[in-house]
Design a protein around this motif. Structure first.
Motif, mmCIF file in Angstrom:
data_model
loop_
_atom_site.group_PDB
_atom_site.id
_atom_site.type_symbol
_atom_site.label_atom_id
_atom_site.label_comp_id
_atom_site.label_asym_id
_atom_site.label_seq_id
_atom_site.Cartn_x
_atom_site.Cartn_y
_atom_site.Cartn_z
ATOM 1 N N LEU A 109 -2.293 14.818 5.781
ATOM 2 C CA LEU A 109 -1.960 14.883 4.357
ATOM 3 C C LEU A 109 -0.714 14.079 4.013
ATOM 4 O O LEU A 109 -0.252 14.106 2.878
ATOM 5 N N PHE A 110 -0.166 13.389 5.005
ATOM 6 C CA PHE A 110 1.080 12.664 4.760
ATOM 7 C C PHE A 110 0.867 11.160 4.860
ATOM 8 O O PHE A 110 0.555 10.645 5.933
ATOM 9 N N PRO A 111 1.028 10.450 3.732
ATOM 10 C CA PRO A 111 0.830 8.995 3.757
ATOM 11 C C PRO A 111 1.667 8.293 4.840
ATOM 12 O O PRO A 111 1.199 7.336 5.445
ATOM 13 N N THR A 163 0.836 -1.204 0.000
ATOM 14 C CA THR A 163 0.000 0.000 0.000
ATOM 15 C C THR A 163 0.872 1.256 0.000
ATOM 16 O O THR A 163 0.605 2.198 -0.747
ATOM 17 N N LEU A 164 1.919 1.255 0.815
ATOM 18 C CA LEU A 164 2.790 2.435 0.873
ATOM 19 C C LEU A 164 3.415 2.722 -0.494
ATOM 20 O O LEU A 164 3.457 3.871 -0.944
ATOM 21 N N VAL A 165 3.866 1.659 -1.166
ATOM 22 C CA VAL A 165 4.504 1.835 -2.480
ATOM 23 C C VAL A 165 3.495 2.429 -3.467
ATOM 24 O O VAL A 165 3.761 3.439 -4.125
ATOM 25 N N VAL A 166 2.311 1.815 -3.541
ATOM 26 C CA VAL A 166 1.320 2.269 -4.521
ATOM 27 C C VAL A 166 0.861 3.696 -4.205
ATOM 28 O O VAL A 166 0.752 4.541 -5.097
ATOM 29 N N VAL A 167 0.622 3.957 -2.924
ATOM 30 C CA VAL A 167 0.152 5.294 -2.544
ATOM 31 C C VAL A 167 1.223 6.346 -2.868
ATOM 32 O O VAL A 167 0.909 7.417 -3.378
ATOM 33 N N SER A 168 2.486 6.019 -2.603
ATOM 34 C CA SER A 168 3.547 6.976 -2.910
ATOM 35 C C SER A 168 3.610 7.244 -4.406
ATOM 36 O O SER A 168 3.764 8.387 -4.842
ATOM 37 N N LEU A 183 -5.702 6.143 3.515
ATOM 38 C CA LEU A 183 -4.564 5.926 2.615
ATOM 39 C C LEU A 183 -5.048 5.692 1.191
ATOM 40 O O LEU A 183 -4.481 6.207 0.235
ATOM 41 N N CYS A 184 -6.114 4.890 1.088
ATOM 42 C CA CYS A 184 -6.616 4.566 -0.248
ATOM 43 C C CYS A 184 -7.186 5.800 -0.934
ATOM 44 O O CYS A 184 -7.229 5.865 -2.178
ATOM 45 N N ALA A 185 -7.609 6.776 -0.130
ATOM 46 C CA ALA A 185 -8.102 8.014 -0.742
ATOM 47 C C ALA A 185 -7.004 8.674 -1.583
ATOM 48 O O ALA A 185 -7.283 9.305 -2.605
ATOM 49 N N PHE A 186 -5.759 8.474 -1.162
ATOM 50 C CA PHE A 186 -4.641 9.024 -1.936
ATOM 51 C C PHE A 186 -4.577 8.416 -3.337
ATOM 52 O O PHE A 186 -4.101 9.037 -4.274
ATOM 53 N N LEU A 187 -5.081 7.166 -3.440
ATOM 54 C CA LEU A 187 -5.037 6.500 -4.741
ATOM 55 C C LEU A 187 -5.954 7.177 -5.751
ATOM 56 O O LEU A 187 -5.770 7.050 -6.959
ATOM 57 N N LEU A 188 -6.966 7.873 -5.230
ATOM 58 C CA LEU A 188 -7.918 8.521 -6.146
ATOM 59 C C LEU A 188 -7.403 9.876 -6.637
ATOM 60 O O LEU A 188 -7.891 10.399 -7.630
#
Lengths: 384, 384
Positions: B329-331, B273-278, B359-364
């Protein structure tokens, strides 16, 4: 005189190039201006106060209540709830509503009245070490002062002073020096300030050099660097960075500590004598690294992450007496190692120049070595 | 189509040493550096200075006992306090233990002398560890004398202890009983460094297409479908990052046996998740700030600020209120909270899902800027 005018010519034109380059200005001015503000503001409270704690009081007597009341009254701990049992307490800790648990056993008062020892158990969530420190130190303080009263009661017929002397034949006194509140900002910000000088110089000079590379590849000439001796270019550029960083360093060393009430007990003569070789060493260090730049931005990707290992190599956090030899040896390659150590002691601990002599010598040696390497690299870079 | 973009990207990644360095060597260096730096868990043998003006058999024994503490080591004895303070300012010692003249004599005459100890908390960690040892030593010093008096009066050992210390604290550090600094720092610093590098490399790799004027060619492979183009480009990078993430997990939880109360799977999920979100956040920054320089600077700011903002060394509750809000605002903040709940404390998923949702909100986020990014990649001409 000709050589001096040439240096002056490089200096003037490079200064203009720096001031017109948005990207370089970010590293030379905006980052050093804003980053310390943000950091110092973040840590401005210095310490964590009123850590939320919960209690299980199985004793429920006047003594146990007195103990908990005193703990609650201390600055570091705030008791937010009294729980009936362990399950309820664990749930509150799991939900991050509380970080510490103070457990008073049922026989707390009974033991004390019978002249036995009573044990209070403390539990701390270890997601942050400061929680541990807060609960342990406040509860210990409270217990020590309650112990005094209990002891004088137990020594029948003794005055409080006699009881005190009996319990503590030798008294002790703790005196925190320099960073007297054990404040986090006071501990970390000076190191960050010194680190910022080195890192922004590397990034800014790296970008300038990458810019030259990109232009060279596209066949765009930079007029004032044509037909100049490498040494002339080196000195001219150094002059530019020195001027810019005189301002930046003055801001970091004078304005930031003043704004945030950090300790700054330095004398200006000491400070200049120490920071001059530091900035100079950083400049030559950056020039050496910059000769590897292929484009404007790659340095940001290659170098920023190193700030964190470099900060740890200085020994400001993890003590230098415990740094493995390999990393210690590597740390001497960076000006920040000497810079941070010397600066912290001058600014916070009132060290004089003679007290930071090893660091000062280290910086001058680095300056000399880096200068020679930079010169050799520039001879390759700017050969006609 | 995705595969041909991925193949092309794989070729690009191997064609520049920058990627090898920042995707593989840099994380590996950070892993090895921090785990070997703090290998001891707690720093041992920290230098303490002693001023023993009394110099009797009793005080010499006391000093030997202090030296025997694991965290402390008597570096040198100084003849007066001024010399010891000087040594502190010279950075040779972090603390001073001071025994004034007449201590033994006064203690024997029940006149309660005072010994004192000093720390320099400009170096926070060694100062607090040495404080702990020196305080314990001072308690012992008194305790030893009182205990022998009590034994002489016929007290048993437990009665004597109850007399000395009626209320005693027993501390439990949940899941990190040895207060291991590496457990506490490596678990948050290393993912933060990895995330910083992911942000930087992702942005650099997308914008280098603009700089090299290959962005049209890149988008043409997917018939100008920006989603497929980005997806294909980031896929090989994702593989490398995952590999580096797994190397981290193996090192910390497999080799170093750091607390892993959740089992490995939740940490694997968290790392992915951290990798994808970053990566997603980097794409968002690319679209939101259409300039390599500014996007990269912003990503760097985000990545570096992640470290203090995630709140593992200085807890969030102590931030100024304005910055407490910003931490969302920081993953990395979520990574840290999930790590604490899962690996460190082994709590059930029910306490953690909110963080995952956020965290998944960052993916959007990238969706918002994709069209803008596409336009930019197709129309912009890079100029020096």
């Amino acid at each position: 005189m000709k050589w001096f005018l040439n240096i002056l010519d490089v200096w003037r034109n490079e200064l203009v190039r720096v001031l017109k380059d948005e990207g370089v200005l970010v590293f030379f001015f905006i980052v050093p201006l804003l980053y310390p503000l943000l950091y110092a503001y973040l840590y401005n409270n210095e310490a964590v106060k009123e850590v939320p704690a919960i209690t299980i009081d199985n004793c429920k007597t006047s003594l146990s209540r007195e103990f908990l009341r005193n703990v609650d009254a201390s600055a570091d701990i705030k008791i937010i709830a009294h729980c009936a049992d362990m399950q309820e307490a664990q749930e509150l800790i799991r939900e991050h509503k509380a970080y510490c648990l103070i457990y008073v056993p049922a026989e707390f008062q009974k033991n004390l009245l019978e002249g036995k020892q009573s044990v209070v158990e403390l539990y701390s969530d270890m997601s942050g070490l400061l929680y541990y420190k807060a609960v342990l130190s406040s509860c210990t303080e409270v217990s020590l002062s309650m112990n005094q009263d209990i002891k004088s009661q137990r020594l029948v017929g003794a005055t409080k002073e006699q009881a005190e002397t009996f319990a503590y034949p030798i008294k002790y006194k703790y005196v925190p020096m320099f960073n007297t509140q054990s404040g986090f900002a006071t501990f970390l910000i000076p190191a960050v300030l010194i680190m910022i000088i080195q890192q922004t110089l590397v990034l800014g000079i790296g970008m300038l050099m990458g810019d030259e590379e990109e232009k060279r590849r596209k066949g765009i000439a930079i007029d004032h660097l044509q037909d100049k001796k490498p040494l002339t270019i080196l000195l001219g550029k150094t002059g530019v960075y020195m001027c810019v960083y005189a301002i930046v360093t003055a801001y970091l060393v004078c304005v930031i500590p003043h704004l945030f009430g950090l300790i700054h007990i330095w004398q200006w003569q000491e400070m200049i004598a120490f920071l001059f070789p530091y900035v100079l060493a950083c400049i030559f260090f950056s020039i050496i690294i910059s000769t590897f730049a292929k484009d404007r931005e790659s340095f940001i990707v290659l170098f920023v992450f190193m700030s964190i290992p470099m900060l740890f190599m200085t020994g400001i956090s993890w003590p230098s007496s415990s740094i493995p030899a390999v990393w210690k040896a590597l740390s001497y390659a960076f000006p920040s190692t000497f810079g941070v150590n010397g600066f912290v002691r001058i600014t916070e601990m009132g060290a004089l120049l003679e007290d930071v002599r090893p660091e000062l010598i280290g910086l001058w040696i680095q300056t000399a070595i880096f200068f020679i390497i930079a010169w050799i690299l520039y001879r390759n870079e700017y050969k006609k | 189509m995705i595969l041909s973009v991925a193949k092309r990207e794989l070729f690009r990644l191997t064609s520049r040493p920058l990627y090898l360095f920042s995707m593989i060597l840099a994380p590996l260096f950070a892993y090895i550096f921090f785990t070997t730096l703090m290998d001891e868990g707690l720093p041992n043998d920290l230098p303490i200075g002693v001023v023993d003006e009394d110099n009797t058999a009793v005080t010499r024994q006391l000093i030997r006992n202090l030296d025997a503490f694991q965290q402390s080591k008597i570096m040198e004895q100084y003849s007066n306090f001024a010399e010891a303070r000087k040594a502190m300012q010279q950075g040779k010692i972090y603390a001073v233990y001071y025994i004034p003249q007449g201590t033994t004599q006064l203690a024997l005459a029940s006149k309660q002398p005072t010994i004192s100890f000093y720390t320099s908390a400009s170096f926070l960690i060694p100062a607090s560890l040495e404080y702990r040892d020196m305080k314990m030593m001072s308690e012992y010093a008194s305790g030893a004398i009182t205990r022998s008096t009590l034994y002489a009066k016929g007290y048993t050992e437990s009665q004597a202890m109850a007399m000395l210390q009626p209320i005693k604290m027993e501390m439990h550090a949940i899941n990190n009983p040895s207060l291991n600094y590496s457990i506490y720092l490596s678990n948050s610093l290393l993912p933060a460094i990895l995330s910083l590098l992911i942000l930087q490399v992702t942005i650099f790799s997308i914008y280098s297409e603009l700089k090299e004027e290959t962005s049209k060619e890149w988008l043409a492979i997917t018939n100008n479908d920006i989603y497929l183009a980005i997806f294909g480009k980031l896929l090989p990078q994702f593989m490398v990052w995952i590999l580096m993430g797994f190397a981290y997990l193996v090192l910390l939880y497999g080799y170093l046996h750091f607390p892993l109360h959740s089992g490995l799977l939740p940490m694997v999920i968290l790392m992915v998740t951290l990798v994808v979100v970053s990566q997603a956040f980097a794409v968002f920054l690319c679209g939101a700030v259409p300039s390599l320089r500014w996007a990269l600077s912003l990503a760097t700011l985000w990545g570096v600020l992640s470290i203090p903002i995630s709140g593992f060394s200085f807890p969030k509750m102590a931030f100024p209120p304005a910055l407490q809000g910003i931490s969302y605002l920081f993953p990395m903040r979520y990574y840290f909270l999930i790590y604490v709940d899962q690996a460190l404390n082994g709590r059930s998923f029910g306490y953690t899902w909110v963080y995952y949702a956020l965290l998944c909100a960052f993916l959007l986020l990238p969706i918002v800027v994709m069209r803008r990014l596409k336009k930019f990649l197709l129309e912009y001409h890079y100029q020096i």
